[in-house]
Design a protein around this motif. Structure first.
Motif, PDB file in Angstrom:
ATOM      1  N   VAL A 174       0.712  -1.229  -0.118  1.00  0.00           N
ATOM      2  CA  VAL A 174       0.023  -0.038  -0.153  1.00  0.00           C
ATOM      3  C   VAL A 174       0.867   1.272  -0.095  1.00  0.00           C
ATOM      4  CG1 VAL A 174      -1.744   1.315   1.362  1.00  0.00           C
ATOM      5  CG2 VAL A 174      -1.751  -1.212   1.049  1.00  0.00           C
ATOM      6  N   THR A 175       1.947   1.227   0.994  1.00  0.00           N
ATOM      7  CA  THR A 175       2.916   2.356   0.699  1.00  0.00           C
ATOM      8  C   THR A 175       3.414   2.908  -0.504  1.00  0.00           C
ATOM      9  OG1 THR A 175       3.348   2.057   3.265  1.00  0.00           O
ATOM     10  CG2 THR A 175       4.938   3.377   2.117  1.00  0.00           C
ATOM     11  N   THR A 176       3.708   1.514  -1.076  1.00  0.00           N
ATOM     12  CA  THR A 176       4.635   1.673  -2.271  1.00  0.00           C
ATOM     13  C   THR A 176       3.466   2.473  -3.612  1.00  0.00           C
ATOM     14  OG1 THR A 176       5.894  -0.264  -2.350  1.00  0.00           O
ATOM     15  CG2 THR A 176       5.610   0.461  -4.406  1.00  0.00           C
ATOM     16  N   GLN A 177       2.194   1.885  -3.383  1.00  0.00           N
ATOM     17  CA  GLN A 177       1.354   2.124  -4.504  1.00  0.00           C
ATOM     18  C   GLN A 177       1.038   3.773  -4.121  1.00  0.00           C
ATOM     19  OE1 GLN A 177      -1.846  -0.243  -3.756  1.00  0.00           O
ATOM     20  NE2 GLN A 177      -1.546  -1.733  -5.196  1.00  0.00           N
ATOM     21  N   GLN A 178       0.822   4.126  -2.905  1.00  0.00           N
ATOM     22  CA  GLN A 178       0.566   5.727  -2.488  1.00  0.00           C
ATOM     23  C   GLN A 178       1.806   6.491  -3.035  1.00  0.00           C
ATOM     24  OE1 GLN A 178       0.041   5.573   1.747  1.00  0.00           O
ATOM     25  NE2 GLN A 178      -2.074   5.351   1.757  1.00  0.00           N
ATOM     26  N   SER A 197       3.784   5.815  -5.559  1.00  0.00           N
ATOM     27  CA  SER A 197       3.898   5.755  -6.911  1.00  0.00           C
ATOM     28  C   SER A 197       2.718   6.757  -7.407  1.00  0.00           C
ATOM     29  CB  SER A 197       3.495   4.500  -7.444  1.00  0.00           C
ATOM     30  OG  SER A 197       3.368   4.540  -8.988  1.00  0.00           O
ATOM     31  N   THR A 198       1.489   6.888  -6.543  1.00  0.00           N
ATOM     32  CA  THR A 198       0.544   7.881  -7.114  1.00  0.00           C
ATOM     33  C   THR A 198       0.844   9.176  -6.926  1.00  0.00           C
ATOM     34  OG1 THR A 198      -1.331   6.239  -6.410  1.00  0.00           O
ATOM     35  CG2 THR A 198      -2.050   8.564  -6.723  1.00  0.00           C
ATOM     36  N   LYS A 199       1.470   9.485  -5.660  1.00  0.00           N
ATOM     37  CA  LYS A 199       2.087  11.020  -5.417  1.00  0.00           C
ATOM     38  C   LYS A 199       3.090  11.271  -6.394  1.00  0.00           C
ATOM     39  CE  LYS A 199       1.347  10.499  -0.356  1.00  0.00           C
ATOM     40  NZ  LYS A 199       1.846  10.618   0.964  1.00  0.00           N
ATOM     41  N   LEU A 207       2.786  14.408  -9.084  1.00  0.00           N
ATOM     42  CA  LEU A 207       3.806  15.592  -9.166  1.00  0.00           C
ATOM     43  C   LEU A 207       4.079  15.422 -10.781  1.00  0.00           C
ATOM     44  CD1 LEU A 207       6.043  14.920  -6.138  1.00  0.00           C
ATOM     45  CD2 LEU A 207       4.368  16.521  -6.440  1.00  0.00           C
ATOM     46  N   GLU A 208       4.276  14.492 -11.560  1.00  0.00           N
ATOM     47  CA  GLU A 208       4.796  14.469 -12.750  1.00  0.00           C
ATOM     48  C   GLU A 208       3.679  14.925 -13.802  1.00  0.00           C
ATOM     49  OE1 GLU A 208       6.141  10.765 -14.117  1.00  0.00           O
ATOM     50  OE2 GLU A 208       7.730  10.613 -12.664  1.00  0.00           O
ATOM     51  N   TYR A 209       2.256  14.627 -13.417  1.00  0.00           N
ATOM     52  CA  TYR A 209       1.251  15.255 -14.178  1.00  0.00           C
ATOM     53  C   TYR A 209       1.164  16.690 -14.023  1.00  0.00           C
ATOM     54  CZ  TYR A 209      -3.336  16.064 -16.101  1.00  0.00           C
ATOM     55  OH  TYR A 209      -4.299  16.587 -16.695  1.00  0.00           O
ATOM     56  N   ALA A 212      -9.725   9.577  -3.275  1.00  0.00           N
ATOM     57  CA  ALA A 212      -8.243   9.227  -3.145  1.00  0.00           C
ATOM     58  C   ALA A 212      -7.262  10.278  -3.520  1.00  0.00           C
ATOM     59  CB  ALA A 212      -8.049   7.816  -3.950  1.00  0.00           C
ATOM     60  N   ILE A 213      -7.638  10.858  -4.657  1.00  0.00           N
ATOM     61  CA  ILE A 213      -6.839  11.788  -5.100  1.00  0.00           C
ATOM     62  C   ILE A 213      -6.603  12.910  -4.201  1.00  0.00           C
ATOM     63  CG2 ILE A 213      -6.848  13.948  -6.746  1.00  0.00           C
ATOM     64  CD1 ILE A 213      -5.319  11.648  -8.170  1.00  0.00           C
ATOM     65  N   ARG A 214      -7.892  13.445  -3.544  1.00  0.00           N
ATOM     66  CA  ARG A 214      -7.684  14.518  -2.563  1.00  0.00           C
ATOM     67  C   ARG A 214      -6.737  14.041  -1.313  1.00  0.00           C
ATOM     68  NH1 ARG A 214     -13.040  15.312  -4.480  1.00  0.00           N
ATOM     69  NH2 ARG A 214     -13.135  17.267  -5.420  1.00  0.00           N
ATOM     70  N   ARG A 215      -6.795  12.776  -0.820  1.00  0.00           N
ATOM     71  CA  ARG A 215      -6.132  12.230   0.222  1.00  0.00           C
ATOM     72  C   ARG A 215      -4.453  12.614  -0.132  1.00  0.00           C
ATOM     73  NH1 ARG A 215      -9.905   8.335   0.664  1.00  0.00           N
ATOM     74  NH2 ARG A 215      -8.642   6.701  -0.361  1.00  0.00           N
ATOM     75  N   HIS A 216      -4.256  12.078  -1.356  1.00  0.00           N
ATOM     76  CA  HIS A 216      -2.700  12.225  -1.972  1.00  0.00           C
ATOM     77  C   HIS A 216      -2.623  13.846  -1.812  1.00  0.00           C
ATOM     78  CE1 HIS A 216      -2.310   8.043  -2.353  1.00  0.00           C
ATOM     79  NE2 HIS A 216      -3.334   8.040  -3.534  1.00  0.00           N
TER      80      HIS A 216
END
Length: 224
Positions: free
Chosen positions: A2-6, A8-10, A14-16, A38-42
């Protein structure tokens, strides 16, 4: 996991934001195929880390929307990640060389380096169509940390030939460019040397405060 996925999403967020300058949570959710919640949490986590900032924009009669963009810390982080292979040692080395032989000599050394790089690119690009060569060049630049992409430009004038916009959303040598701006001039010359049947013009420049470097690549007209 889960930590890895979070993480990666963050990184994807940033890249977007590097590529698009700014975005709302809804836009990010659609682009990354993640729920707005989920996006808002990130986004909240990235705010806490001071990697992004937002401004409120009124859209119609509804509630104001938050429009997110990278903070200077966020952009610096991505630049550092891309520049790991160069590091501060390269800047220190060139500073030492400049103090020893002068800035003119350093500029000459950098020119020779770009000429060698241009030859390397030419060998890799081969003799395909301009589209094929631009595509290969972008892949080579991406592998070097430049977050490069290209877009064909439609033209109503068939005699103008192929045209492309080449974008680099991250500068892998930004720390060098800040100390030795002539590097950017040599980079433009390098692209022109790599694509000798084209004209290459700069359209965007990170050093000028823009969020990307951009180049217009256009096939030279063939005289009948």
């Amino acid at each position: 996991m889960v930590t890895t996925q979070q993480s990666s999403t963050k990184q994807d967020i940033l890249e977007y934001l590097v590529k698009h300058a700014q975005a709302t949570a809804v836009e990010l959710a659609a682009a990354l195929d993640i729920s707005p919640q989920a996006i808002r949490r990130h986004l909240k986590d990235l705010e806490v880390e001071d990697l992004i900032v937002y401004s409120s924009v009124q859209a119609g009669m509804g509630r104001p929307q938050h429009v997110y963009k990278l903070s200077s810390k966020g952009r610096d982080r991505l630049r550092r990640e891309a520049a790991d292979s160069y590091g501060e040692f390269a800047v220190s080395l060139l500073d030492t060389v400049a103090q020893t032989v002068g800035h003119d000599q350093v500029s000459s050394i950098l020119r020779k380096q770009w000429e060698r790089k241009a030859q390397e690119y030419r060998d890799r690009l081969g003799n395909g169509s301009l589209h094929q060569r631009v595509e290969t060049l972008v892949e080579l630049r991406k592998a070097e940390g430049y977050m490069a992409e290209y877009h064909p430009i439609d033209s109503n004038e068939s005699e103008s030939g192929d045209r492309f916009i080449l974008m680099e959303h991250n500068c892998a040598i930004s720390n060098l460019a800040e100390s030795f701006p002539s590097i950017c001039g040599h980079e433009l010359e390098m692209f022109a040397a790599v694509l000798p049947d084209c004209t290459v013009e700069r359209t965007h420049w990170i050093i000028n405060g823009e969020h990307r470097c951009g180049y217009l690549v256009q096939a030279r007209k063939v005289r009948s």
